[in-house]
Design a protein around this motif. Structure first.
Motif, mmCIF file in Angstrom:
data_model
loop_
_atom_site.group_PDB
_atom_site.id
_atom_site.type_symbol
_atom_site.label_atom_id
_atom_site.label_comp_id
_atom_site.label_asym_id
_atom_site.label_seq_id
_atom_site.Cartn_x
_atom_site.Cartn_y
_atom_site.Cartn_z
ATOM 1 N N ALA A 145 0.616 -1.532 0.456
ATOM 2 C CA ALA A 145 0.091 -0.005 0.075
ATOM 3 C C ALA A 145 0.859 0.875 -0.007
ATOM 4 N N LEU A 146 2.362 1.001 0.499
ATOM 5 C CA LEU A 146 2.934 2.084 0.915
ATOM 6 C C LEU A 146 3.513 3.015 -0.546
ATOM 7 N N ILE A 147 3.947 1.366 -1.075
ATOM 8 C CA ILE A 147 4.944 1.519 -2.682
ATOM 9 C C ILE A 147 3.722 2.045 -3.470
ATOM 10 N N SER A 148 2.580 1.193 -3.594
ATOM 11 C CA SER A 148 1.774 1.588 -4.470
ATOM 12 C C SER A 148 1.184 3.538 -4.412
ATOM 13 N N ALA A 149 1.430 3.805 -3.060
ATOM 14 C CA ALA A 149 1.079 4.933 -3.088
ATOM 15 C C ALA A 149 2.035 6.482 -3.935
ATOM 16 N N PHE A 150 3.393 5.622 -3.184
ATOM 17 C CA PHE A 150 4.057 6.397 -3.633
ATOM 18 C C PHE A 150 4.401 6.654 -5.665
ATOM 19 N N ILE A 151 4.060 5.593 -6.003
ATOM 20 C CA ILE A 151 4.048 5.254 -7.694
ATOM 21 C C ILE A 151 2.985 5.719 -8.388
ATOM 22 N N SER A 152 1.626 5.810 -7.273
ATOM 23 C CA SER A 152 0.752 6.297 -8.209
ATOM 24 C C SER A 152 0.959 7.738 -7.957
ATOM 25 N N GLN A 153 1.395 8.244 -6.777
ATOM 26 C CA GLN A 153 1.698 9.306 -6.911
ATOM 27 C C GLN A 153 2.614 10.581 -8.203
ATOM 28 N N PHE A 154 3.612 9.856 -8.290
ATOM 29 C CA PHE A 154 4.202 9.594 -9.300
ATOM 30 C C PHE A 154 3.627 10.003 -10.527
ATOM 31 N N LEU A 155 3.529 8.770 -11.363
ATOM 32 C CA LEU A 155 3.117 8.382 -11.974
ATOM 33 C C LEU A 155 1.392 9.389 -12.469
ATOM 34 N N MET A 156 0.628 9.939 -11.586
ATOM 35 C CA MET A 156 0.089 11.117 -11.298
ATOM 36 C C MET A 156 0.767 12.564 -11.507
ATOM 37 N N LEU A 214 -3.273 1.821 -8.321
ATOM 38 C CA LEU A 214 -2.972 1.290 -9.358
ATOM 39 C C LEU A 214 -3.299 1.631 -10.936
ATOM 40 N N LEU A 215 -5.092 1.523 -10.325
ATOM 41 C CA LEU A 215 -5.610 2.001 -11.259
ATOM 42 C C LEU A 215 -5.592 3.668 -11.707
ATOM 43 N N SER A 216 -5.553 4.600 -10.348
ATOM 44 C CA SER A 216 -5.871 6.244 -10.791
ATOM 45 C C SER A 216 -4.842 6.464 -11.726
ATOM 46 N N PRO A 217 -3.437 5.965 -11.918
ATOM 47 C CA PRO A 217 -2.362 6.498 -12.842
ATOM 48 C C PRO A 217 -3.178 5.805 -14.739
ATOM 49 N N ILE A 244 -4.725 8.033 -19.513
ATOM 50 C CA ILE A 244 -5.895 7.510 -20.848
ATOM 51 C C ILE A 244 -6.564 8.937 -20.997
ATOM 52 N N LEU A 245 -6.621 9.864 -19.992
ATOM 53 C CA LEU A 245 -7.578 11.135 -19.479
ATOM 54 C C LEU A 245 -6.306 12.010 -20.330
ATOM 55 N N ALA A 246 -5.719 12.105 -20.307
ATOM 56 C CA ALA A 246 -3.762 12.864 -20.602
ATOM 57 C C ALA A 246 -3.867 12.339 -22.304
ATOM 58 N N LYS A 247 -4.669 11.601 -22.445
ATOM 59 C CA LYS A 247 -4.312 11.571 -24.070
ATOM 60 C C LYS A 247 -5.620 11.595 -24.872
ATOM 61 N N MET A 248 -7.118 11.691 -24.165
ATOM 62 C CA MET A 248 -7.928 12.103 -24.536
ATOM 63 C C MET A 248 -7.842 13.566 -24.844
ATOM 64 N N TYR A 249 -7.655 15.020 -23.613
ATOM 65 C CA TYR A 249 -7.437 15.367 -23.985
ATOM 66 C C TYR A 249 -6.051 16.258 -23.264
ATOM 67 N N PRO A 250 -5.422 16.335 -23.628
ATOM 68 C CA PRO A 250 -4.247 16.387 -23.677
ATOM 69 C C PRO A 250 -4.065 17.639 -22.799
ATOM 70 N N ILE A 251 -2.498 18.762 -21.906
ATOM 71 C CA ILE A 251 -2.488 19.815 -21.381
ATOM 72 C C ILE A 251 -1.745 20.059 -22.082
ATOM 73 N N PRO A 252 -2.310 21.955 -22.761
ATOM 74 C CA PRO A 252 -1.830 21.632 -23.634
ATOM 75 C C PRO A 252 -0.797 22.749 -23.047
ATOM 76 N N LYS A 253 0.650 22.813 -24.382
ATOM 77 C CA LYS A 253 2.024 23.657 -23.738
ATOM 78 C C LYS A 253 1.583 24.889 -24.405
ATOM 79 N N LEU A 254 1.889 26.235 -23.232
ATOM 80 C CA LEU A 254 2.311 27.347 -23.629
ATOM 81 C C LEU A 254 2.988 27.487 -24.300
ATOM 82 N N THR A 255 3.017 28.816 -25.334
ATOM 83 C CA THR A 255 3.827 29.183 -25.831
ATOM 84 C C THR A 255 4.951 29.784 -25.772
#
Length: 372
Positions: free
Chosen positions: A209-220, A267-270, A275-286
């Protein structure tokens, strides 16, 4: 919360009827919940995109008053930012709405997980009370203290260990030992609470639970928008890295099955965020967009600089400069400085550059001055 818990109990009961294993059924159930809440994730992602687009304008407003921390300035900054949000039809609270909606749902899910007799077996309150009385009597008879609240996970474990003593309560409740949910996984009872005094594989649940929480935070963090942080956000970092350790502590106080559900969620949240990031990508400002925001919302800093230059030019009447001679420029001078700044920005936008005076015209002006 019982009504909401009952809504989620039906699909979990239906899944378990096919799988006949609570741990695996819980994984499928966690995936189903993510799918059901996916529209809320879409709404939150869209709100995040809008926030990212407004970030340069917000930072331009903050930079305009940088270095000033008096209450009046802070209030002015907040007013200008709120006006920006109003003009752009953006509500910062709309991003919190999906979280607010999910909060009672998560509480209901937690209630369903830790009460399999109530929601999975659909036993009546009277039957559970009768079973709880037998459970309490057995604890007191062995010299223990009667629990204030009956834990259904522990009750299931005790029923399997002392089936004979629960015979009458089971008969009146209309169920047999085979009807009790299977909480075992890899030979271990997930209804037990992990303990350092009992060294077995259940100890892996809190650790994972501890390890997966850190992995989840990193990927999120990797797949979601992260606004620039300053030193004032250090408390958020402490909270960010402290929460996984809090989950570690709690995982040693609840049945292992609850900790297993947290692992599934981590594990499922990231995956959902990817999937959301691929469907609705965050715009990169110029850089051009950032500079445009600074020109549009950072005027006051430049106007103040022009006004200061006007003050210096007006009051430095001799080689010796005296601060006591300083005067505040008139409203007309500030207005002129503002209009000059507006014209300069318009010229920058349209690409118009004011032509320099011709040399001949300069000579003509000099001759005219000599005659005078």
């Amino acid at each position: 919360m019982g009504f909401i818990s009952q809504i989620f109990a039906y699909p979990l009961e239906w899944i378990y009827s096919f799988i006949n294993n609570y741990a695996i059924a819980l994984l499928i159930f966690a995936i189903l919940v993510k799918i059901l809440l996916f529209p809320l994730g879409i709404k939150q992602q869209k709100n995040t995109i809008k926030q990212a687009k407004l970030r340069p304008k917000e930072m331009a407003i903050r930079n305009k008053y940088k270095g000033r921390d008096d209450q009046a300035t802070k209030q002015k900054v907040n007013n200008e930012i709120m006006q920006l949000y109003q003009d752009e039809k953006f509500s910062p609270l709309s991003g919190c709405l999906p979280l607010i909606i999910q909060f009672p749902i998560l509480i209901a899910l937690y209630d369903v997980i830790r009460k399999p007799l109530t929601y999975l077996m659909q036993l009546s309150g009277d039957t559970i009370t009768a079973l709880g009385k037998v459970y309490t009597d057995l604890i007191v008879a062995s010299g223990g203290t009667a629990p204030k609240v009956i834990d259904e996970m522990r009750l299931i474990t005790d029923i399997k260990a002392h089936t004979t003593q629960y015979g009458a309560a089971m008969t009146s409740g209309g169920f047999t030992l085979s009807d009790i949910p299977n909480l075992s996984f890899l030979g271990y009872n997930l209804g037990d609470i992990p303990s350092l005094s009992n060294l077995n594989l259940l100890l892996l649940i809190p650790v994972l639970a501890l390890i997966s929480a850190f992995i989840s935070q990193f990927l999120m963090k990797k797949y979601s928008y992260q606004p620039p942080q300053n030193e004032a956000d250090s408390s958020l970092k402490v909270m960010q890295y402290g929460m996984p350790f809090i989950s570690l502590v709690i995982a040693f106080q609840v049945p292992a099955l609850v900790g297993l559900y947290w692992i599934y969620q981590n594990l499922l949240s990231p995956v959902q965020q990817y999937i959301l990031a691929k469907m609705y990508p965050i715009p990169k400002l110029t850089d051009d967009e950032i500079k445009a925001a600074e020109r549009a919302y950072g005027k006051q800093e430049k106007i103040a600089k022009v006004a200061k230059q006007a003050v210096d030019s007006k009051n430095r009447k001799s080689l010796v400069y005296d601060d006591d001679d300083d005067t505040i420029p008139s409203g007309g001078e500030l207005k002129s400085a503002y209009e000059d700044d507006e014209k300069e920005q318009a010229n920058m936008t349209s690409g118009i550059i004011s032509p320099a005076p011709l040399k001949d015209s300069n000579k003509a002006k000099n001759k005219s001055n000599d005659k005078k």
